[in-house]
Structure formats: structure tokens, C-alpha cells
Design a protein around this motif. Structure first.
Motif, PDB file in Angstrom:
ATOM      1  N   THR A  13     -31.871 -51.681  55.794  1.00  0.00           N
ATOM      2  CA  THR A  13     -33.067 -51.974  54.998  1.00  0.00           C
ATOM      3  C   THR A  13     -32.723 -52.022  53.514  1.00  0.00           C
ATOM      4  OG1 THR A  13     -34.514 -50.929  56.626  1.00  0.00           O
ATOM      5  CG2 THR A  13     -35.384 -51.188  54.398  1.00  0.00           C
ATOM      6  N   ARG A  16     -30.932 -55.219  52.774  1.00  0.00           N
ATOM      7  CA  ARG A  16     -31.848 -56.368  52.717  1.00  0.00           C
ATOM      8  C   ARG A  16     -32.639 -56.371  51.418  1.00  0.00           C
ATOM      9  NH1 ARG A  16     -32.657 -55.137  58.305  1.00  0.00           N
ATOM     10  NH2 ARG A  16     -34.528 -53.937  57.785  1.00  0.00           N
ATOM     11  N   THR A  17     -33.096 -55.188  51.004  1.00  0.00           N
ATOM     12  CA  THR A  17     -33.861 -55.098  49.758  1.00  0.00           C
ATOM     13  C   THR A  17     -32.994 -55.475  48.565  1.00  0.00           C
ATOM     14  OG1 THR A  17     -35.248 -53.333  50.674  1.00  0.00           O
ATOM     15  CG2 THR A  17     -35.212 -53.569  48.280  1.00  0.00           C
ATOM     16  N   ARG A  19     -30.363 -57.392  48.565  1.00  0.00           N
ATOM     17  CA  ARG A  19     -30.103 -58.830  48.613  1.00  0.00           C
ATOM     18  C   ARG A  19     -31.329 -59.606  48.141  1.00  0.00           C
ATOM     19  NH1 ARG A  19     -25.661 -62.270  51.095  1.00  0.00           N
ATOM     20  NH2 ARG A  19     -26.559 -64.342  51.013  1.00  0.00           N
ATOM     21  N   ALA A  20     -32.518 -59.161  48.538  1.00  0.00           N
ATOM     22  CA  ALA A  20     -33.749 -59.840  48.120  1.00  0.00           C
ATOM     23  C   ALA A  20     -33.907 -59.791  46.604  1.00  0.00           C
ATOM     24  CB  ALA A  20     -34.957 -59.204  48.799  1.00  0.00           C
ATOM     25  N   GLU A  23     -31.342 -62.240  45.082  1.00  0.00           N
ATOM     26  CA  GLU A  23     -31.746 -63.634  45.268  1.00  0.00           C
ATOM     27  C   GLU A  23     -32.917 -63.984  44.349  1.00  0.00           C
ATOM     28  OE1 GLU A  23     -32.463 -63.917  49.444  1.00  0.00           O
ATOM     29  OE2 GLU A  23     -30.329 -64.201  49.932  1.00  0.00           O
ATOM     30  N   ALA A  24     -33.836 -63.032  44.173  1.00  0.00           N
ATOM     31  CA  ALA A  24     -34.948 -63.258  43.254  1.00  0.00           C
ATOM     32  C   ALA A  24     -34.441 -63.366  41.821  1.00  0.00           C
ATOM     33  CB  ALA A  24     -35.962 -62.121  43.369  1.00  0.00           C
ATOM     34  N   ALA A  44     -39.172 -60.748  44.129  1.00  0.00           N
ATOM     35  CA  ALA A  44     -38.509 -60.102  45.265  1.00  0.00           C
ATOM     36  C   ALA A  44     -39.500 -59.411  46.189  1.00  0.00           C
ATOM     37  CB  ALA A  44     -37.488 -59.090  44.762  1.00  0.00           C
TER      38      ALA A  44
END
Length: 209
Positions: A13, A16-17, A19-20, A23-24, A44
Motif C-alpha cells: 500500500t 502504491r501511494t 508511486r501515485a 506520478e502526480a 495524487a
């Protein structure tokens, strides 16, 4: 083993956070490098405090974007399947996979106005070595001119990508048109034999409007 499952899920988790957020940041800062981090957090889908837990300072986020670009390039190199087909075919696929990474790479370069080589490419990376091997394979199979050394081919690749990225912002050209021009020009520079014929065979013409 069962007791470790929640810990492993928490780790996934967090990954993923993280990476988000990265990416944002690429999306937001790629358009406006001075944008506040609150906009990155909003893009994000996380709270500003959550972003700060991962990246306490703006400099921490910017440093992480360097590593993120490095990871994206490794992933793109894998998707390009550079061990398949001829050397020049693999070179075209690699350039096509790198093309969508404009914002991440430009941020890692540190400036969208300077086409110089990024600092994070100073040390030879795994994908650098893969590119050099690709060019040498092209020399061996007769599809890439032996006068084009691997390091020179790398410089050509980055120069053409930078030109394509800026082309979409300085001319009325779509991303597809810019990519087509980039690939066509690259093939004409590196291939053996009739450059125009080779380029026409590897790169489709842009769609007519």
C-alpha cells in the motif's frame, strides 16, 4: 507466515501511494515546475499531510523524481523487447517506449530549456548497457552503421527525443506526428544502406488530416 501478511500488504500500500504521488508530481510539475505541493497531493488523491510523510521537503520529492525517472526508463527498456528482431528495429521500439516519458525525464534533467545530458545519466546504468548492446547487435546484423558508436547512438537518441518533445510545444504538431518524425529521423541517421527506404519500412507515415 500469516502474521506477516498485514505487514506485506501495508508495504504494498505504501509503495502504491508513493508511486501515485510521484506520478502526480510528474503530471503537475511537468506542466508548472513552481506548482505548490498541495496541487501534487490533490492530483495524487492524498492529503497534504500524507505527502509530507513520504516527502517532508520539496527537495525530497524532487530527488525522488530522479529515481522515478530511472525506474521508468528501466521499465520502458523491458517493454521495448530489445533482444528481439534486428538491431535497428529494437532501436526504434526503444525510442518509441521512451517518448511518452517526456515529463518525467525533463523533470529529472532539471530544466525543460536545457537539452544537455541529465546528471543522472553520468553513471552507466542497466538500460545504458542494454542500449549499447543493442547497437553492437545492430552492427553485427548489418542494420546499424558501424560508424555509429554505441555512445554516439545514445546521444542521437536523446537529442531526437528532446527535439520531438519540444516540437509538440513549438509547432502545431501532434504527439503522434512528433514521434513519427523522431523515429524516421533516427532510422535515417543510423541505418545501413538506403536510409529513406529503411525508415519508410520501419516507421509508418503520419495520418493525413
Amino acid at each position: 507466515m500469516a502474521k506477516r501478511a498485514p505487514v506485506e500488504e501495508e508495504t504494498r500500500t505504501r509503495a502504491r501511494t508513493r508511486r501515485a504521488i510521484l506520478e502526480a508530481a510528474v503530471s503537475v510539475l511537468g506542466e508548472r515546475s513552481t506548482a505548490p505541493l498541495s496541487e501534487v497531493a490533490q492530483a495524487a488523491g492524498v492529503a497534504r499531510s500524507t505527502l509530507q510523510r513520504y516527502f517532508p521537503e520539496r527537495s525530497d520529492l524532487l530527488a525522488a523524481l530522479d529515481d522515478h525517472a530511472d525506474e521508468l526508463l528501466r521499465e520502458a527498456t523491458e517493454r521495448a523487447r530489445i533482444a528481439e528482431g534486428s538491431g535497428v528495429e529494437a532501436f526504434v521500439r526503444l525510442a518509441a517506449e521512451y517518448f511518452p516519458l517526456r515529463d518525467a525525464i525533463m523533470l529529472a534533467w532539471g530544466s525543460g530549456d536545457d537539452p544537455g545530458e541529465p546528471d543522472w545519466l553520468d553513471d552507466q546504468s542497466e538500460y545504458d548497457r542494454a542500449l549499447y548492446a543493442l547497437i553492437e547487435r545492430g552492427h553485427a546484423d548489418g542494420t546499424i552503421d558501424r560508424r555509429i558508436a554505441p555512445v554516439w547512438a545514445q546521444q542521437l537518441l536523446w537529442a531526437h527525443l528532446y527535439s520531438a518533445w519540444t516540437y509538440t510545444r513549438t509547432a502545431p504538431a501532434s504527439r503522434h506526428e512528433a514521434l513519427t518524425a523522431c523515429l524516421y529521423s533516427l532510422v535515417k541517421v543510423v541505418c545501413v544502406g538506403d536510409p529513406a527506404k529503411a525508415a519508410a519500412g520501419l516507421v509508418p507515415l503520419p495520418a493525413e488530416h
